[in-house]
Design a protein around this motif. Structure first.
Motif, mmCIF file in Angstrom:
data_model
loop_
_atom_site.group_PDB
_atom_site.id
_atom_site.type_symbol
_atom_site.label_atom_id
_atom_site.label_comp_id
_atom_site.label_asym_id
_atom_site.label_seq_id
_atom_site.Cartn_x
_atom_site.Cartn_y
_atom_site.Cartn_z
ATOM 1 N N ILE A 39 0.960 -1.272 0.118
ATOM 2 C CA ILE A 39 -0.163 0.000 0.113
ATOM 3 C C ILE A 39 0.817 1.202 -0.072
ATOM 4 O O ILE A 39 1.819 1.401 0.812
ATOM 5 C CB ILE A 39 -0.827 0.167 1.341
ATOM 6 C CG1 ILE A 39 -1.854 -1.436 1.431
ATOM 7 C CG2 ILE A 39 -1.838 1.220 1.304
ATOM 8 C CD1 ILE A 39 -2.964 -1.474 2.634
ATOM 9 N N GLU A 40 0.387 2.136 -0.966
ATOM 10 C CA GLU A 40 1.382 3.445 -1.179
ATOM 11 C C GLU A 40 0.799 4.605 -0.751
ATOM 12 O O GLU A 40 -0.610 4.916 -0.520
ATOM 13 C CB GLU A 40 1.744 3.671 -2.714
ATOM 14 C CG GLU A 40 2.402 4.715 -3.026
ATOM 15 C CD GLU A 40 2.746 4.914 -4.283
ATOM 16 O OE1 GLU A 40 3.747 5.629 -4.741
ATOM 17 O OE2 GLU A 40 2.035 4.210 -5.238
ATOM 18 N N SER A 41 1.656 5.287 0.029
ATOM 19 C CA SER A 41 1.042 6.956 0.532
ATOM 20 C C SER A 41 1.130 7.779 -0.583
ATOM 21 O O SER A 41 1.593 7.308 -1.769
ATOM 22 C CB SER A 41 1.963 7.575 1.684
ATOM 23 O OG SER A 41 1.136 8.529 2.271
ATOM 24 N N LYS A 42 0.733 8.993 -0.374
ATOM 25 C CA LYS A 42 0.905 10.247 -1.408
ATOM 26 C C LYS A 42 1.587 10.992 -0.999
ATOM 27 O O LYS A 42 1.649 11.334 0.240
ATOM 28 C CB LYS A 42 -0.389 10.645 -1.830
ATOM 29 C CG LYS A 42 -1.339 9.346 -2.756
ATOM 30 C CD LYS A 42 -2.823 9.803 -3.014
ATOM 31 C CE LYS A 42 -3.427 8.733 -3.898
ATOM 32 N NZ LYS A 42 -4.636 9.396 -4.261
ATOM 33 N N ALA A 43 2.270 11.958 -1.976
ATOM 34 C CA ALA A 43 2.998 13.064 -1.209
ATOM 35 C C ALA A 43 2.513 13.824 -0.155
ATOM 36 O O ALA A 43 3.198 14.058 0.914
ATOM 37 C CB ALA A 43 3.596 13.871 -2.436
ATOM 38 N N HIS A 44 1.221 14.395 -0.409
ATOM 39 C CA HIS A 44 0.507 15.259 0.394
ATOM 40 C C HIS A 44 0.198 14.703 1.845
ATOM 41 O O HIS A 44 -0.019 15.325 2.603
ATOM 42 C CB HIS A 44 -0.558 15.922 -0.428
ATOM 43 C CG HIS A 44 -1.738 15.256 -0.480
ATOM 44 N ND1 HIS A 44 -1.725 14.405 -1.609
ATOM 45 C CD2 HIS A 44 -2.910 14.912 0.238
ATOM 46 C CE1 HIS A 44 -2.869 13.635 -1.538
ATOM 47 N NE2 HIS A 44 -3.410 13.720 -0.483
ATOM 48 N N LEU A 45 0.024 13.522 1.646
ATOM 49 C CA LEU A 45 -0.299 12.510 3.073
ATOM 50 C C LEU A 45 1.096 12.744 3.983
ATOM 51 O O LEU A 45 0.720 12.146 5.221
ATOM 52 C CB LEU A 45 -0.919 11.377 2.693
ATOM 53 C CG LEU A 45 -2.253 11.085 1.866
ATOM 54 C CD1 LEU A 45 -2.272 9.732 1.755
ATOM 55 C CD2 LEU A 45 -3.166 11.714 2.708
ATOM 56 N N LEU A 46 2.262 12.936 3.587
ATOM 57 C CA LEU A 46 3.451 12.988 4.442
ATOM 58 C C LEU A 46 3.923 13.946 4.937
ATOM 59 O O LEU A 46 5.137 14.131 4.990
ATOM 60 C CB LEU A 46 4.436 12.003 3.394
ATOM 61 C CG LEU A 46 4.057 10.698 2.970
ATOM 62 C CD1 LEU A 46 5.082 9.962 1.729
ATOM 63 C CD2 LEU A 46 4.280 9.832 4.089
ATOM 64 N N ASN A 47 3.012 15.007 5.224
ATOM 65 C CA ASN A 47 3.391 16.354 5.348
ATOM 66 C C ASN A 47 3.826 16.542 6.804
ATOM 67 O O ASN A 47 4.538 17.398 7.296
ATOM 68 C CB ASN A 47 2.359 17.331 5.034
ATOM 69 C CG ASN A 47 2.913 18.829 5.233
ATOM 70 O OD1 ASN A 47 3.835 19.125 4.684
ATOM 71 N ND2 ASN A 47 1.949 19.704 5.809
ATOM 72 N N ASP A 48 3.490 15.472 7.745
ATOM 73 C CA ASP A 48 3.907 15.640 9.219
ATOM 74 C C ASP A 48 5.429 15.212 9.315
ATOM 75 O O ASP A 48 5.998 14.666 8.616
ATOM 76 C CB ASP A 48 3.105 14.511 9.985
ATOM 77 C CG ASP A 48 1.833 14.572 10.019
ATOM 78 O OD1 ASP A 48 1.356 15.277 10.793
ATOM 79 O OD2 ASP A 48 1.040 13.856 9.209
ATOM 80 N N ASP A 49 6.010 16.201 10.392
ATOM 81 C CA ASP A 49 7.261 15.944 10.573
ATOM 82 C C ASP A 49 7.636 14.387 10.943
ATOM 83 O O ASP A 49 8.628 14.065 10.450
ATOM 84 C CB ASP A 49 7.714 16.746 11.778
ATOM 85 C CG ASP A 49 7.834 18.263 11.224
ATOM 86 O OD1 ASP A 49 7.582 18.710 10.185
ATOM 87 O OD2 ASP A 49 8.394 19.064 12.219
ATOM 88 N N ILE A 50 6.942 13.841 11.762
ATOM 89 C CA ILE A 50 7.020 12.397 12.107
ATOM 90 C C ILE A 50 5.728 11.754 11.515
ATOM 91 O O ILE A 50 4.707 11.840 11.921
ATOM 92 C CB ILE A 50 6.959 12.273 13.660
ATOM 93 C CG1 ILE A 50 8.012 12.991 14.200
ATOM 94 C CG2 ILE A 50 6.920 10.713 13.875
ATOM 95 C CD1 ILE A 50 8.104 12.706 15.888
#
Length: 406
Positions: free
Chosen positions: A63-74
């Motif tokens: 399962i893959e994430s998307k760039a904008h879902l990875l905005n959190d520092d952690i």
């Protein structure tokens, strides 16, 4: 009767694991009945993932994430990619879970319970970047076989555990030790007990680094099942396949580990550049170690729209395998000119770094923001796809987002 009981207990255990809670009235499951959660599982609820994530495969789960879902520092669990090679372990008994250290290069085989690990050794917490070696594979041409990852097979969570080095010192490794190899409780797709879905490892130098952990917590809680509960290896900066999940044994080898997906062409690239589509012999392939420098714009989402004269703030993360990111730049004219971004120091070694900048656009029209990181050895991301390889590994081309100004 015993066979039927075994099947019922296995199905009940699997359903309980998938549901993440008790199956009320589970003892009344009809013979041969498979609960709905196992018939057509919903990975978003089962693994507590954001519904915008993309399922590439369900056997095994990828399962893959998307760039904008990875905005959190952690990175929170809901946005973390899943890369499995086999089926999830069944019947996890955390109270009796053990980790055995064995192999040709240990003085004596030794086994630890989870409580042994937590009580006997000092615990450490690090933010560690894990990226699938095939992240970005779908951009290669000719196409490379494997999960067609976009850009979201990366995350940086906070891991808590004990240093692998401390455990290895406790078992007294021999001087001829050159590699470690992990073994785990996941199940081969064939369900054959004689086959391992994956058994990879790393050289002793990487195994003995401060940040290489035997982890039992992620982001302050027990590791989620999809990410290795109850125990996993975490070796940041290298392909995430080195960070074995559900580990129950680590072998200390006097040779380069030869487990499943350590041989042939798995997680290897040509030792020398090759032409696109060229066949490469196994002997001419080298094992991937430190991942290349890379960055990701996580805000705004690609397709941003704004009015002429409006300034656009943007931000993201950058990482460089075993190294630091020394400089971060952006371009709005397709790489003709570059401007520096602000970039933070890593929280600790092998954590990703955060960058930010603001830009404006000279006239109405379509633009792209390109991001380029440079590592502490002076090596920068390429603006286009890097050298082709048969398995589609190590794509670290500049990330870009689309912007429309009206």
């Amino acid at each position: 009767m015993q066979r039927r009981d075994f099947i019922s207990k296995t199905i009940l255990a699997s359903a309980t694991l998938a549901a993440g809670t008790t199956i009320v009235y589970g003892k009344y499951l009809p013979k041969g009945y498979k609960p709905l959660i196992l018939q057509d599982p919903d990975p978003f609820s089962m693994f507590k993932k954001d519904k915008e994530m993309l399922v590439l495969n369900d056997k095994p789960w990828n399962i893959e994430s998307k760039a904008h879902l990875l905005n959190d520092d952690i990175t929170p669990n809901k946005a973390m990619f899943i890369r499995n090679n086999g089926l999830l372990p069944e019947n996890i008994d955390v109270e009796n879970w053990t980790l055995t250290i064995d192999g040709e290069s240990v003085s004596k085989t030794k086994t630890y319970t989870l409580n042994d690990l937590k009580s006997k050794f000092k615990q450490y917490t690090y933010q560690l970047t894990l990226e699938c070696g095939g992240n970005g594979r779908k951009e290669f041409n000719p196409p490379a076989k494997g999960n067609q990852w976009g850009l979201g097979a990366v995350h940086c969570a906070e891991w808590t555990g004990v240093r692998l080095r401390d455990v290895l010192e406790d078992v007294e490794i021999k001087e001829d030790a050159v590699y470690i190899g992990y073994h785990a409780a996941d199940i081969h797709l064939s369900r054959s007990p004689d086959k391992e879905p994956i058994s990879r490892g790393c050289p002793m130098k990487k195994a003995l680094e401060d940040e290489t952990l035997i982890a039992f917590e992620m982001n302050g809680e027990a590791i989620p099942i999809a990410h290795g509960y109850p125990l996993r290896l975490v070796a940041g900066g290298w392909p995430a396949s080195v960070s074995g999940k559900w580990i129950n044994r680590i072998s200390i080898r006097n040779i380069v580990h030869d487990g499943t997906k350590m041989t042939g062409q798995a997680y290897r690239v040509p030792c020398k550049p090759v032409a696109p589509g060229e066949k490469v012999a196994d002997k001419d392939m080298c094992i991937i170690e430190s991942m290349p420098v890379k960055s990701l714009i996580t805000y705004p989402k690609t397709g941003a729209m704004l009015k002429l004269g409006q300034e656009l703030p943007f931000n993201g993360h950058a990482w460089a395998g075993d190294l630091k990111v020394a400089k971060m730049e952006y371009s709005i004219d397709f790489g003709s000119t570059w401007h520096e971004c602000e970039i933070t120091a890593p929280k600790n070694r092998l954590a990703w770094q955060h960058f930010s900048a603001k830009t404006s656009f000279p006239e109405v029209g379509y633009y792209e923001i390109w991001a380029r990181a440079t590592d502490s050895n002076g090596k920068s991301q390429p603006m286009v796809l890097p050298g082709w390889n048969p398995k589609g590994y190590l794509n670290n081309a500049c990330h870009r987002i689309a912007v429309k100004v009206s």
